[in-house]
Enzyme design. Structure first.
Site, mmCIF file in Angstrom:
data_model
loop_
_atom_site.group_PDB
_atom_site.id
_atom_site.type_symbol
_atom_site.label_atom_id
_atom_site.label_comp_id
_atom_site.label_asym_id
_atom_site.label_seq_id
_atom_site.Cartn_x
_atom_site.Cartn_y
_atom_site.Cartn_z
ATOM 1 C CE LYS A 96 -2.381 -1.317 3.656
ATOM 2 N NZ LYS A 96 -1.893 -2.699 3.800
ATOM 3 C CB CYS A 134 -10.094 1.254 15.370
ATOM 4 S SG CYS A 134 -9.479 2.942 15.252
ATOM 5 C CG MET A 135 -7.658 4.262 18.633
ATOM 6 S SD MET A 135 -7.670 5.492 19.946
ATOM 7 C CE MET A 135 -9.177 6.334 19.617
ATOM 8 C CG MET A 165 -8.526 -3.386 14.609
ATOM 9 S SD MET A 165 -8.964 -1.900 15.511
ATOM 10 C CE MET A 165 -7.351 -1.330 16.040
ATOM 11 N N GLY A 172 -4.644 1.481 13.731
ATOM 12 C CA GLY A 172 -4.893 1.246 12.318
ATOM 13 C C GLY A 172 -4.902 2.492 11.463
ATOM 14 C CD GLN A 173 -8.785 5.641 11.555
ATOM 15 O OE1 GLN A 173 -9.243 6.364 10.676
ATOM 16 N NE2 GLN A 173 -9.362 5.515 12.735
#
Length: 795
Positions: A84, A168-169, A343, A380-381
């Site tokens: 990616k 997510c967190m 996650m 994740g971000q």
């Protein structure tokens, strides 16, 4: 066979795509891509995707990104990228870019002018400011999140702002705060370079964080012995590199960590000296609360007594000898253990509890505060830490670890912002699930949120239980959805107003990654059409309200709350797009925010220092010679300058105000929904290597889309045989909420145990979150995407 770092990345990230990543058709690689006088202009930026925070070199020419390379000077990725990352420049150039503001008229989106769009948003706010909300994300830059925070809490005084990071967190946040009294990992990525054992708690770093995982694999290729223990509910590519694989039943990770603690106590192998000096004990209250209640060591020991290896085996399915192996591992003081999770531990109805206990087993065993020896949550971000957690864009928070419910914190914030006392509302706003529930509930039935402005996220695909929390908006004529984005999404399909946004190097930006590293970049190319920066959009709306006399857009001296000045101190009309870049708005807003970071000793680096570096890990402390020093490990004297002289370890933000961390006991409890006779399968969702989150960006990159063109359901071969299902066949996956068709992939990338199903959520044409449950952790309010009951049958 020894697998080195580069080979690992080639195998897991499509070698053909990782060799050059020149984006213009027919472009040839440059002999020396970083030469100053070459045809491309190169500059640094963090990658746009996950929370790892890899740095890339961006090559531009004629106003276009033409090449991407790993940054060899970046300490995070050391010149390497995943598939990616090598293709990140392609996200700017999809054919479907949104280039103009659009208003939905009679069901169709029609192009309008920016002035009209700004007027419409201002009208919605003036009509009902208490019912106006902003929903952002961990993809917000720090200045974007800070402006949104100040706009909602300092301007509109309603606190209805929350990020998708709640999904997510949030459980990592509550886990860290209730253990150490302050959020974010105490350790850093350095631990990958020093650990003897890498222990994964329900995550798949080989695909989800491949650059970080490769740091461990690379060490093996050099002859170092690094043991990988993979604890998971299914075999993944991480398992292929593991020395031990422990397959546990969904939700039973709670029992496993209690089983480890039980053995440390039972065998008298816990670190008595560390625990006595630096730890207190804590237990849950009824109902659950963030800080629980104090318990004694004897209480803790009593609660753990039943979690014998045999008892844990009954719950988890992990054989008792493997539980004892983990107990022996943590008992060994000479082995350095790095625990990582993402996650699987966070998207969990007891995610807070699990985060607490993973931290706690490291404290109990003394595996803390040394390089390679500690707990490290991953995100994740790209700015879930820097923006959502540090800037505090959560419904209950204020910048720098402050809370809206605490009067001293509100007063401090009002003083920083020069607001009249009492401007900030003491009542927390709605968390994500509640916000969308209220939005999708008719006003006459109590749905008191009537307008949501969505920025840099796609809730129409990422929220759980979509029929309830997003699609319920259909037909509610008084509800108004605003979506700022770069491509059409499931969210823009229902949006009433769509705004074209700049992305990544089309604007200035600052992120904060999973190891507390704050990372800056400059704008390199212009956005297409009329696309504009999210910062500008919010400042423009705020200015429109100011001109209309809205009292919240004025500070206590009557000045505009977003009065931006240039380096000479001259005010710049940043609300006018043609003047927005007359000053560095990012620098101005970041420096306004930076003093907030000092209260909890999260001191972020000055903006001008960030320009010089590939990120700096806070706390960043100025030295006597004027230089600035980052911190690799917090609370320990070898790294953290906030630790008092003469102390080796000091938890200076401790809940109990005695410089001690908290070791929690939290009991195992079953999942909110489990398989039964009617719905006999566990259904879990997640990501794949090639795509990121909802695929809004990666599905527009041809190389990535070709590599993984659509979603699927993974299924065990024995289950498929019983159901008469063959590989590639269309099947129906059904839960109590909805049903969807997917092609089945039997024994695909992962090996699914009998009784389980896995579906990735990147595909907008197969919205698996129509099926998911939406049950939340009682403390963090984070939903569980990993466990619900389902059935599967041929389509």
């Amino acid at each position: 066979m020894k697998v080195n770092r580069r080979l690992f990345l080639k195998q897991s990230a499509m070698a053909a795509a990782t060799s050059a990543a020149l984006l213009r058709a027919g472009a040839k690689p440059q002999p020396n891509p970083f030469q100053e006088n070459g045809p491309l202009k190169w500059d640094k930026a963090p990658c746009r995707f996950c929370g790892t925070g890899c740095h890339v070199q961006v090559g531009t020419r004629n106003g276009r990104v033409e090449a991407i390379a790993g940054d060899p000077h970046a300490p995070v990725n050391k010149g390497l990228l995943c598939v990616k990352g090598y293709n990140v420049g392609g996200i700017l150039y999809g054919k479907e870019r949104i280039k103009h503001p659009m208003l939905r008229v009679n069901g169709e989106l029609k192009k309008i002018a920016w002035d009209e769009a700004i007027e419409i948003i201002a009208d919605r706010i003036e009509k009902n400011s208490d019912g106006f909300a902003i929903y952002g994300s961990g993809q917000w830059t720090i200045p974007e999140g800070y402006i949104a925070q100040k706009f909602i809490k300092g301007g509109l005084s309603n606190n209805h702002i929350d990020p998708n990071a709640r999904l997510c967190m949030a459980s990592a946040v509550t886990g860290y705060i209730s253990t150490f009294g302050v959020d974010e990992p105490p350790s850093s990525y350095d631990d990958f370079d020093y650990c003897d054992v890498l222990l994964t708690w329900g995550n798949n770093p080989a695909e989800m964080h491949p650059v970080l995982f490769s740091r461990v694999i690379d060490r093996r290729s050099k002859g170092e012995k690094v043991k990988v223990i993979d604890m998971a509910t299914r075999r993944t590519r991480t398992t292929d590199f593991a020395d031990e694989y422990l397959e546990f039943a969904p939700q039973s990770d709670l029992a496993i960590v209690n089983g480890i603690a039980h053995l440390l106590i039972e065998n008298d192998t816990y670190d008595k000296d560390f625990v006595e000096k630096y730890c207190n004990f804590r237990g849950d209250t009824e109902p659950f609360s963030l800080f629980g209640k104090a318990i004694s060591f004897e209480d803790y020991k009593k609660e753990l007594k039943k979690y014998t290896p045999e008892y844990v085996e009954k719950i988890s399915g992990v054989p008792a000898p493997q539980i004892r192996m983990l107990g022996d591992l943590f008992a060994d003081k000479n082995t350095r253990i790095c625990s990582i999770w993402c996650m699987g531990a966070n998207q969990h109805t007891r995610g807070t509890a699990l985060n607490r206990m993973i931290n706690g087993v490291h404290l109990l065993s003394g595996h803390f505060g040394k390089r390679g020896d500690g707990p490290q949550s991953l995100t994740g971000q790209p700015a879930a830490c820097g923006t959502c957690r540090e800037v505090g864009t959560l419904a209950h928070a204020l910048p720098g670890g402050r809370l809206v419910a605490k009067e001293p914190h509100r007063k401090q914030t009002e003083d920083f912002w020069n607001l009249p006392q009492g401007r900030i509302n003491p009542k927390p706003g709605y968390h994500t699930v509640k916000m969308w529930e209220q939005f999708c509930t008719p006003t006459e039935k109590g749905g008191d949120i009537d307008t949501i402005w969505v920025q840099v996220t796609n809730p129409g695909q990422s929220l759980p239980n979509l029929y309830k929390l997003f699609k319920g908006k259909k037909g509610l004529k008084d509800k108004f959805l605003i979506a700022a984005d770069i491509y059409p999404t499931a969210t823009t399909e229902l949006a009433d107003l769509v705004l074209p946004a700049s992305v990544w190097v089309e604007k200035n930006g600052i992120y904060g990654n999973s190891e507390r590293r704050t990372q800056q970049w400059f704008k390199m190319v212009n956005p297409p059409g009329e696309a504009r920066d999210d910062c500008w959009m919010m400042i423009a709306v705020a200015r429109k309200l100011y001109e209309r006399g809205h009292p919240g857009m004025k500070d206590k001296d009557g000045n505009f709350i977003f009065n931006v000045t240039d380096n000479s101190g001259k005010s710049v009309p940043a609300w006018k797009w043609e003047h927005y870049y007359d000053a560095n708005v990012d620098r101005f807003m970041y420096e306004e925010y930076r003093p907030f970071s000092h209260m909890k000793k999260k001191d972020v680096a000055p903006y001008d220092e960030l320009v010089k570096h590939r990120g700096l890990r806070w706390p960043v402390i100025q030295q006597t010679d004027g230089s600035w020093k980052e911190t690799s490990h917090r609370f320990v004297s070898f790294s953290d300058q906030n630790v008092e002289k003469g102390k080796e370890v000091q938890f200076y933000n401790s809940v109990t105000k005695d410089d001690k961390a908290l070791i929690w006991f939290c009991a195992y409890e079953p999942a909110a929904e489990s398989p039964d006779e009617e719905y006999p399968f566990w259904l879990s969702t997640g990501r794949v290597l090639e795509h990121w989150h909802t695929g809004t960006m990666t599905m527009r990159v041809p190389q990535l889309r070709r590599a993984m063109p659509h979603a699927y359901v993974e299924m065990n071969a024995a289950d498929a045989k019983k159901a008469g299902i063959v590989n590639g066949q269309k099947v129906v996956v059904e839960t109590r909420r909805a049903k969807l068709e997917f092609p089945v992939w039997i024994q695909g990338r992962s090996t699914i145990p009998e009784g389980q199903l896995f579906v990735p959520f990147f595909d907008e044409n197969m919205l698996v979150n129509d099926l998911t449950l939406g049950a939340v952790d009682p403390i963090s309010k984070e939903p569980d995407y990993k466990k619900c009951a389902a059935k599967v049958y041929p389509a």
